[in-house]
Design a protein around this motif. Structure first.
Motif, PDB file in Angstrom:
ATOM      1  N   LYS A 190     -14.792  -0.281   8.095  1.00 39.00           N
ATOM      2  CA  LYS A 190     -13.756   0.828   8.926  1.00 39.00           C
ATOM      3  C   LYS A 190     -12.400   0.077   9.107  1.00 39.00           C
ATOM      4  O   LYS A 190     -11.346   0.951   9.125  1.00 39.00           O
ATOM      5  CB  LYS A 190     -14.515   0.456  10.508  1.00 39.00           C
ATOM      6  N   GLU A 191     -12.367  -1.110   9.295  1.00 33.98           N
ATOM      7  CA  GLU A 191     -10.815  -1.882   9.481  1.00 33.98           C
ATOM      8  C   GLU A 191     -10.048  -1.561   7.927  1.00 33.98           C
ATOM      9  O   GLU A 191      -8.789  -1.300   8.158  1.00 33.98           O
ATOM     10  CB  GLU A 191     -10.991  -3.439   9.803  1.00 33.98           C
ATOM     11  N   LYS A 192     -10.647  -1.580   6.928  1.00 35.54           N
ATOM     12  CA  LYS A 192     -10.095  -1.520   5.504  1.00 35.54           C
ATOM     13  C   LYS A 192      -9.658  -0.202   5.488  1.00 35.54           C
ATOM     14  O   LYS A 192      -8.597   0.164   4.965  1.00 35.54           O
ATOM     15  CB  LYS A 192     -11.106  -2.110   4.572  1.00 35.54           C
ATOM     16  N   ILE A 193     -10.465   0.800   5.787  1.00 35.88           N
ATOM     17  CA  ILE A 193     -10.437   2.174   5.403  1.00 35.88           C
ATOM     18  C   ILE A 193      -9.136   2.866   6.436  1.00 35.88           C
ATOM     19  O   ILE A 193      -8.566   3.485   6.091  1.00 35.88           O
ATOM     20  CB  ILE A 193     -11.454   3.073   5.365  1.00 35.88           C
ATOM     21  N   LYS A 194      -9.240   2.214   7.463  1.00 36.75           N
ATOM     22  CA  LYS A 194      -8.145   2.504   8.404  1.00 36.75           C
ATOM     23  C   LYS A 194      -6.741   2.525   8.113  1.00 36.75           C
ATOM     24  O   LYS A 194      -5.910   3.198   8.028  1.00 36.75           O
ATOM     25  CB  LYS A 194      -8.498   1.679   9.947  1.00 36.75           C
ATOM     26  N   THR A 195      -6.595   1.150   7.279  1.00 39.02           N
ATOM     27  CA  THR A 195      -5.141   0.800   6.753  1.00 39.02           C
ATOM     28  C   THR A 195      -5.119   1.693   5.855  1.00 39.02           C
ATOM     29  O   THR A 195      -3.736   2.190   5.707  1.00 39.02           O
ATOM     30  CB  THR A 195      -5.199  -0.718   6.347  1.00 39.02           C
ATOM     31  N   THR A 196      -5.751   2.158   4.885  1.00 37.58           N
ATOM     32  CA  THR A 196      -5.361   2.860   3.738  1.00 37.58           C
ATOM     33  C   THR A 196      -5.254   4.367   4.193  1.00 37.58           C
ATOM     34  O   THR A 196      -4.242   5.051   3.512  1.00 37.58           O
ATOM     35  CB  THR A 196      -6.710   2.856   2.730  1.00 37.58           C
ATOM     36  N   PHE A 197      -5.951   4.702   5.245  1.00 40.32           N
ATOM     37  CA  PHE A 197      -5.790   6.007   5.464  1.00 40.32           C
ATOM     38  C   PHE A 197      -4.528   6.361   6.012  1.00 40.32           C
ATOM     39  O   PHE A 197      -3.573   7.355   5.959  1.00 40.32           O
ATOM     40  CB  PHE A 197      -6.719   6.561   6.746  1.00 40.32           C
ATOM     41  N   GLN A 198      -3.951   5.128   6.765  1.00 39.79           N
ATOM     42  CA  GLN A 198      -2.552   5.239   7.385  1.00 39.79           C
ATOM     43  C   GLN A 198      -1.394   5.413   6.130  1.00 39.79           C
ATOM     44  O   GLN A 198      -0.484   6.078   6.131  1.00 39.79           O
ATOM     45  CB  GLN A 198      -2.186   4.300   8.120  1.00 39.79           C
ATOM     46  N   GLU A 199      -1.738   4.457   5.117  1.00 38.36           N
ATOM     47  CA  GLU A 199      -0.864   4.346   3.956  1.00 38.36           C
ATOM     48  C   GLU A 199      -1.053   5.667   3.319  1.00 38.36           C
ATOM     49  O   GLU A 199       0.191   6.383   2.627  1.00 38.36           O
ATOM     50  CB  GLU A 199      -1.251   3.372   2.999  1.00 38.36           C
ATOM     51  N   VAL A 200      -2.065   6.462   3.255  1.00 38.45           N
ATOM     52  CA  VAL A 200      -2.237   7.773   2.519  1.00 38.45           C
ATOM     53  C   VAL A 200      -1.320   8.865   3.219  1.00 38.45           C
ATOM     54  O   VAL A 200      -0.618   9.498   2.676  1.00 38.45           O
ATOM     55  CB  VAL A 200      -3.741   8.283   2.435  1.00 38.45           C
ATOM     56  N   ARG A 201      -1.473   8.846   4.618  1.00 39.72           N
ATOM     57  CA  ARG A 201      -0.627   9.678   5.361  1.00 39.72           C
ATOM     58  C   ARG A 201       0.732   9.520   5.117  1.00 39.72           C
ATOM     59  O   ARG A 201       1.680  10.554   4.890  1.00 39.72           O
ATOM     60  CB  ARG A 201      -1.024   9.685   6.872  1.00 39.72           C
ATOM     61  N   THR A 202       1.186   8.318   5.162  1.00 35.81           N
ATOM     62  CA  THR A 202       2.728   8.039   4.766  1.00 35.81           C
ATOM     63  C   THR A 202       3.107   8.365   3.581  1.00 35.81           C
ATOM     64  O   THR A 202       4.409   8.917   3.119  1.00 35.81           O
ATOM     65  CB  THR A 202       3.069   6.286   5.006  1.00 35.81           C
ATOM     66  N   ALA A 203       2.297   8.144   2.559  1.00 40.75           N
ATOM     67  CA  ALA A 203       2.336   8.575   1.364  1.00 40.75           C
ATOM     68  C   ALA A 203       2.708   9.911   1.014  1.00 40.75           C
ATOM     69  O   ALA A 203       3.470  10.564   0.148  1.00 40.75           O
ATOM     70  CB  ALA A 203       1.613   7.915   0.277  1.00 40.75           C
ATOM     71  N   VAL A 204       1.839  10.834   1.608  1.00 38.16           N
ATOM     72  CA  VAL A 204       1.832  12.307   1.898  1.00 38.16           C
ATOM     73  C   VAL A 204       3.307  12.615   2.313  1.00 38.16           C
ATOM     74  O   VAL A 204       3.703  13.756   1.699  1.00 38.16           O
ATOM     75  CB  VAL A 204       0.694  12.902   2.337  1.00 38.16           C
TER      76      VAL A 204
END
Length: 589
Positions: A190-204
């Motif tokens: 959960k903690e790891k995927i939360k960070t990547t989701f935020q990175e994905v939204r910023t990249a989008v």
């Protein structure tokens, strides 16, 4: 606008979720119905293994065929009812999500329409597109796959544990011996995927901004043969997007096999201990079969909860982004209630100071009067503050100090839509929307008839060119008017201004981008447009403003000279120098 949210780190952020659920209020009955369906689905799922255990131990092992048939009917009915409940739950959760998304998107777009131009000056368009499309769409998943499904999974776990401990508490403890490992692995995931989701939204958001900006400016890219360099920039931004997504794929690819192994280990311990108990006659066969079903049902929602959790987490991140945009106070205040049907067109600037940023003054202590029906022209070098004057008169921006008076009333007293209705603006860079010529003239105002459009076209001399187009007023204009010439787009903007019949007309560099022949046609249109109206003209070509009643010379935000053409030439100051420079250039040509 800041692209990366200052996320609180909490999924169940009460303030964020509370604001999100204000959009659920109109559909509160549907929401409660979904909760009831969620509860019913959890009960129906958990009771099925219990009935199978009863069937095995009391009907099959006792050779009770009548009882067995009865239990099969009961189980069949239970399965049908559960399928109907799941169908209703899935449909109404999706229905609720889509309606909430629709309402949020409408409210967000309405808010964007009311924002100051200053906000758009520093906010990439792609970021706003991401907010209004991708971030809002994420909220649909919160209702259809996130919150409702997560509540259902938790309820199902509660009922499963209840039945397991009710049937055999020792076997339940053995079955759940690997549960702590599952919890730990789920938390890390959960903690790891939360960070990547935020990175994905910023990249989008970055990807959207880049693509939108460069497609809009494609002519510049191609004129300067910059395709390769722009392609390299795009590759880098796309790589960041890909890397962020691959990291999320990596965590999923690690977590789910680990979760599967932990679940299989728990099932193995259950079968080993349960089989021994069946052999020793301490545990019934039906109990072991029920527990095998329960442990599979138990670990499946545990694995899914992590995914639901992150869907909810992503929803909270998107909600925070959207709420920050909705909370933006960068809006033109529209507290005025003065709404005259007609105005005379007297305009007065009194000691006006204005800066786009802090105290970097664009206009410094500007004062002038324009009487109704007069024409005033602003001249000066690029950056002198000419365009800022018309931006302030339309209240696209608000002044820092001083007053702007129209017909004896401060600009702040006017109802904003009424004020802008009385002011017509023709810009140098004419923007045309995809649609017909008629759509671009009326801008969707159903009160404007085709007869009024043709009349306005006659007045400004645009009828001939419009009639030559296939379909006339119904000719389909490509995006930004790409299939029309600069002069044709300009003439359409004149018709657009004329059809609204404003009392004040503003012309910003209206002839600076056309050839001499087209300029004559446009100059005729300008004369017709200015006739009987208060006119404010900005032009680099001083030949176009010599007939103005008043010419105001600006330099670095300060008013240097004011008077008519002859008066200013006699002063032999700023205006005379500008005139001589242009005249000399014309002689040289």
């Amino acid at each position: 606008m800041e692209d990366t949210p200052k996320h609180s780190g909490k999924v169940f952020d009460s303030d964020v979720l509370k604001r999100l659920f204000t959009f659920v209020k109109p559909y509160v009955k549907t929401f409660y119905f979904i909760i009831v369906l969620t509860f019913a689905s959890a009960v129906l799922a958990a009771v099925r293994p219990f009935l199978i255990q009863y069937t095995v131990d009391h009907e099959i092992l006792n050779n009770d065929w009548e009882g067995l048939n009865r239990m099969f009917v009961i189980l069949g009915v239970l399965l049908v009812v559960h399928a109907i409940v799941q169908y209703l739950h899935t449909y109404f959760a999706g229905w609720l999500g889509q309606h909430v998304v629709r309402d949020i998107r409408v409210k967000l777009y309405r808010h964007i329409l009311d924002l100051r131009l200053k906000f758009f000056d520093r906010t990439p368009i792609g970021t706003l597109v991401t907010r209004n499309v991708s971030d809002v769409e994420t909220l649909s998943d919160v209702f259809s796959e996130g919150l409702a499904a997560m509540i259902g999974d938790v309820l199902q776990l509660v009922f499963i544990l209840g039945f397991m401990f009710y049937i055999d508490w020792e076997l339940a403890l053995v079955s759940l011996s690997t549960f702590p490992l599952m919890v730990i692995s789920t938390y890390i995931f959960k903690e790891k995927i939360k960070t990547t989701f935020q990175e994905v939204r910023t990249a989008v958001a970055r990807l959207n901004s880049f693509v939108q900006e460069h497609i809009t400016g494609m002519s510049i890219v191609q004129i300067f043969t910059n395709e390769k360099r722009e392609m390299e920039k795009f590759r880098e931004i796309n790589k960041e997007h890909t890397r962020a997504n691959i990291r999320s794929v990596l965590y999923y690819s690690v977590y789910f096999p680990i979760a599967e192994i932990i679940g299989a280990a728990g099932l193995g311990l259950l079968v080993w201990y349960g089989a021994y108990g069946v052999i020793e006659d301490d545990i019934t066969l039906g109990t072991l079969m029920a527990f095998i079903m329960y442990i599979q049902m138990f670990f499946r929602p545990i694995r899914m909860i992590a995914d639901r959790f992150n869907t909810l987490q992503l929803g909270v991140v998107s909600t925070e982004r959207l709420m920050r945009l909705l909370d933006s106070k960068e809006m033109i205040s529209d507290n005025g209630n003065y709404a005259p049907e007609k105005i005379k067109g007297n305009v007065r600037f009194e000691n006006v100071w204005f800066a786009y940023k802090d105290e970097d003054w664009v206009l410094r202590d500007i004062s002038f009067d324009v009487k109704a029906g007069e024409s005033v022209a602003f001249v000066g070098a690029t950056g002198a503050g000419k365009t800022s004057v018309i931006n302030l008169l339309n209240r696209f921006y608000d002044i820092n100090k001083g007053h702007i008076i129209v017909d004896g009333h401060d600009l702040q007293e006017y109802d904003l839509s009424v004020l802008r209705h009385h002011i017509g603006v023709v810009l140098q860079d004419v923007f045309l929307f995809s649609g017909t010529i008629a759509d671009n003239i009326s801008l969707g105002n159903k009160a404007i008839t085709e007869e009024q459009m043709w009349h306005a076209a006659d007045l400004v001399g645009a009828r001939k060119f419009i009639e030559r187009l296939p379909g006339g007023l119904h000719y389909q204009v490509m995006e930004r008017g790409a299939t029309l010439s600069v002069g044709q787009r300009q003439l359409i903007s004149f018709v657009r201004a004329m059809v609204y019949n404003p009392e004040i007309i503003i012309l910003d560099e209206a002839t600076s981008s056309v050839d001499s022949e087209t300029e004559e046609l446009i100059q005729y249109a300008i004369d017709q447009l200015m006739h009987g109206r208060t006119s404010i003209v900005i032009a680099h070509r001083l030949s176009t403003i010599q007939k103005a009643d008043k010419i105001i010379v600006l330099d670095r935000g300060e008013l240097k000279e004011m008077g008519n053409h002859e008066e200013l030439l006699e002063k032999n100051g700023y205006y005379a120098q500008l005139y001589q420079m242009q005249y000399k250039n014309m002689i040289d040509l």
